[in-house]
Design a protein around this motif. Sequence first.
Motif, mmCIF file in Angstrom:
data_model
loop_
_atom_site.group_PDB
_atom_site.id
_atom_site.type_symbol
_atom_site.label_atom_id
_atom_site.label_comp_id
_atom_site.label_asym_id
_atom_site.label_seq_id
_atom_site.Cartn_x
_atom_site.Cartn_y
_atom_site.Cartn_z
ATOM 1 N N TYR A 1 -143.906 -54.578 12.921
ATOM 2 C CA TYR A 1 -142.872 -53.572 12.663
ATOM 3 C C TYR A 1 -141.502 -54.016 13.182
ATOM 4 C CZ TYR A 1 -146.606 -50.421 11.314
ATOM 5 O OH TYR A 1 -147.673 -49.858 10.665
ATOM 6 N N LEU A 2 -140.466 -53.460 12.557
ATOM 7 C CA LEU A 2 -139.097 -53.822 12.897
ATOM 8 C C LEU A 2 -138.570 -52.895 14.002
ATOM 9 C CD1 LEU A 2 -136.759 -55.704 11.950
ATOM 10 C CD2 LEU A 2 -135.949 -53.779 10.570
ATOM 11 N N PRO A 3 -138.128 -53.454 15.134
ATOM 12 C CA PRO A 3 -137.573 -52.610 16.195
ATOM 13 C C PRO A 3 -136.185 -52.097 15.818
ATOM 14 C CG PRO A 3 -137.365 -54.916 16.774
ATOM 15 C CD PRO A 3 -138.153 -54.875 15.494
ATOM 16 N N PHE A 4 -135.818 -50.937 16.349
ATOM 17 C CA PHE A 4 -134.473 -50.432 16.072
ATOM 18 C C PHE A 4 -133.454 -51.029 17.044
ATOM 19 C CE2 PHE A 4 -136.002 -47.247 19.143
ATOM 20 C CZ PHE A 4 -134.908 -47.114 20.003
ATOM 21 N N GLU A 5 -133.955 -51.632 18.122
ATOM 22 C CA GLU A 5 -133.055 -52.263 19.085
ATOM 23 C C GLU A 5 -133.860 -53.204 19.982
ATOM 24 O OE1 GLU A 5 -129.792 -51.046 22.572
ATOM 25 O OE2 GLU A 5 -130.808 -49.493 21.387
ATOM 26 N N VAL A 6 -133.213 -54.281 20.414
ATOM 27 C CA VAL A 6 -133.793 -55.177 21.410
ATOM 28 C C VAL A 6 -132.849 -55.176 22.606
ATOM 29 C CG1 VAL A 6 -134.496 -57.531 21.989
ATOM 30 C CG2 VAL A 6 -134.947 -56.628 19.702
ATOM 31 N N GLU B 1 -134.896 -64.766 39.784
ATOM 32 C CA GLU B 1 -134.540 -63.733 38.810
ATOM 33 C C GLU B 1 -135.102 -64.102 37.436
ATOM 34 O OE1 GLU B 1 -130.561 -61.339 40.058
ATOM 35 O OE2 GLU B 1 -130.288 -63.224 38.993
ATOM 36 N N GLN B 2 -135.376 -63.075 36.638
ATOM 37 C CA GLN B 2 -135.926 -63.293 35.308
ATOM 38 C C GLN B 2 -135.136 -62.509 34.270
ATOM 39 O OE1 GLN B 2 -139.591 -61.864 37.012
ATOM 40 N NE2 GLN B 2 -140.709 -63.605 36.170
ATOM 41 N N ASP B 3 -135.000 -63.097 33.078
ATOM 42 C CA ASP B 3 -134.403 -62.411 31.927
ATOM 43 C C ASP B 3 -135.529 -61.833 31.085
ATOM 44 O OD1 ASP B 3 -131.661 -62.816 32.374
ATOM 45 O OD2 ASP B 3 -131.768 -64.858 31.574
ATOM 46 N N ILE B 4 -135.436 -60.560 30.757
ATOM 47 C CA ILE B 4 -136.484 -59.888 29.986
ATOM 48 C C ILE B 4 -135.894 -59.302 28.714
ATOM 49 C CG2 ILE B 4 -138.156 -58.009 29.968
ATOM 50 C CD1 ILE B 4 -137.152 -59.317 33.295
ATOM 51 N N ASP B 5 -136.524 -59.569 27.582
ATOM 52 C CA ASP B 5 -136.155 -58.972 26.294
ATOM 53 C C ASP B 5 -137.225 -57.954 25.907
ATOM 54 O OD1 ASP B 5 -134.111 -60.765 26.348
ATOM 55 O OD2 ASP B 5 -134.817 -61.991 24.674
ATOM 56 N N VAL B 6 -136.769 -56.760 25.538
ATOM 57 C CA VAL B 6 -137.703 -55.680 25.195
ATOM 58 C C VAL B 6 -137.343 -55.105 23.833
ATOM 59 C CG1 VAL B 6 -138.701 -53.483 25.919
ATOM 60 C CG2 VAL B 6 -137.933 -55.116 27.641
ATOM 61 N N ALA B 7 -138.300 -55.060 22.931
ATOM 62 C CA ALA B 7 -138.103 -54.469 21.609
ATOM 63 C C ALA B 7 -138.465 -52.988 21.661
ATOM 64 C CB ALA B 7 -138.954 -55.192 20.573
ATOM 65 N N LEU B 8 -137.624 -52.144 21.034
ATOM 66 C CA LEU B 8 -137.836 -50.697 21.009
ATOM 67 C C LEU B 8 -138.104 -50.237 19.579
ATOM 68 C CD1 LEU B 8 -134.870 -49.626 23.341
ATOM 69 C CD2 LEU B 8 -137.204 -50.292 23.984
ATOM 70 N N TYR B 9 -139.042 -49.310 19.416
ATOM 71 C CA TYR B 9 -139.481 -48.882 18.086
ATOM 72 C C TYR B 9 -139.442 -47.364 17.934
ATOM 73 C CZ TYR B 9 -141.456 -53.583 18.156
ATOM 74 O OH TYR B 9 -141.629 -54.942 18.275
ATOM 75 N N LYS B 10 -139.071 -46.931 16.728
ATOM 76 C CA LYS B 10 -139.223 -45.530 16.356
ATOM 77 C C LYS B 10 -140.653 -45.317 15.875
ATOM 78 C CE LYS B 10 -134.906 -44.225 16.947
ATOM 79 N NZ LYS B 10 -134.547 -43.265 18.020
ATOM 80 N N LYS B 11 -141.083 -44.074 15.818
ATOM 81 C CA LYS B 11 -142.462 -43.792 15.392
ATOM 82 C C LYS B 11 -142.686 -44.187 13.943
ATOM 83 C CE LYS B 11 -146.103 -40.371 15.843
ATOM 84 N NZ LYS B 11 -146.479 -39.029 16.353
ATOM 85 N N ASP B 12 -141.650 -44.058 13.108
ATOM 86 C CA ASP B 12 -141.763 -44.386 11.683
ATOM 87 C C ASP B 12 -141.109 -45.741 11.377
ATOM 88 O OD1 ASP B 12 -139.217 -43.597 12.245
ATOM 89 O OD2 ASP B 12 -138.983 -42.285 10.490
ATOM 90 N N ALA B 13 -141.272 -46.682 12.281
ATOM 91 C CA ALA B 13 -140.659 -48.009 12.107
ATOM 92 C C ALA B 13 -141.125 -48.667 10.813
ATOM 93 C CB ALA B 13 -141.006 -48.896 13.296
ATOM 94 N N VAL B 14 -140.197 -49.381 10.164
ATOM 95 C CA VAL B 14 -140.527 -50.041 8.899
ATOM 96 C C VAL B 14 -141.124 -51.416 9.183
ATOM 97 C CG1 VAL B 14 -138.721 -48.845 7.642
ATOM 98 C CG2 VAL B 14 -138.227 -51.055 8.701
ATOM 99 N N VAL B 15 -141.846 -51.933 8.200
ATOM 100 C CA VAL B 15 -142.427 -53.265 8.315
ATOM 101 C C VAL B 15 -141.314 -54.307 8.178
ATOM 102 C CG1 VAL B 15 -144.055 -54.899 7.274
ATOM 103 C CG2 VAL B 15 -144.615 -52.465 7.370
#
Length: 271
Positions: free
Chosen positions: A128-133, A176-190
């Motif tokens: 699924y496609l995240p709405f923001e990283v 120290e560490q760099d972390i990337d986090v993907a955020l998703y809506k419930k109806d995320a598109v493929v």
Amino acid sequence: MKEMIMKRFNKSSITLAILLSLPVANVYAADALTSQEAKNLIPLKEISITGRYLQAENAADDISRAADEAGAKYYHIKSIENAMTNNSADSAVVYADIYQSNQPVAVEKKEVTQNGVVLYPRAKALYYLPFEVIKFKGNYNNTAEIMNDASKLAAEKDAYAFYVYSIAPSDIKNQEQDIDVALYKKDAVVRDFIVSKAIEGEDAYEITSDAFQTMTPYETISFHGSFNNTAEISAEAQKYAIANDAHFYYVKEISTNPAGTIQTVYVNLYK
């Protein structure tokens, strides 16, 4: 005279004689897997050995030893081809995949939440496609601490689900560490750059040729084998992508060898 001869055989001599009479076992610990057993397993990597082998099975002991040295417990011999060396003692190259386990990785079916936000498993997050990283930095002792902070940030963004895309060292001195986090809506598109939407649930996805033109790989790998069609090549490429912790992959090139011979496959890997 007979009695004098018998006295020459002490306990150590008898023990040695018994040991020498036992069958000789393979001294290497890595065990062979059949094609069927290896079918659903993810290899650590491909290895190869060059020597005087008339057929692939003749290389079993040498492959087992090489697998041992690489820290593997199992191996599957895939193919053999003529050696391209100037050494007259080398007649063939034998390729094999090596494995840490002979058990397929179990898939977690139960939905997990953290701080009120769903933690997507890798396969779902990649599909699924995240709405923001979002990106953040910190000094963490373990992944549990990272997941806790990532889920809090996801909750602040009103995300339905999150997935930690990457954890990379930022400042080794200060840990120290760099972390990337993907955020998703419930109806995320493929994601629109996945080649086939029928493979939802995989741990790596093949991208389209259009995406290949615009995406930058972080690594290109190669492997060998004898394949009947592009579907078999793609399935094998997917295994190597997962083994190298890639999220996406693209079969960039396949050597044009005669039918029935070993092919070399080059694969681009992407995060």
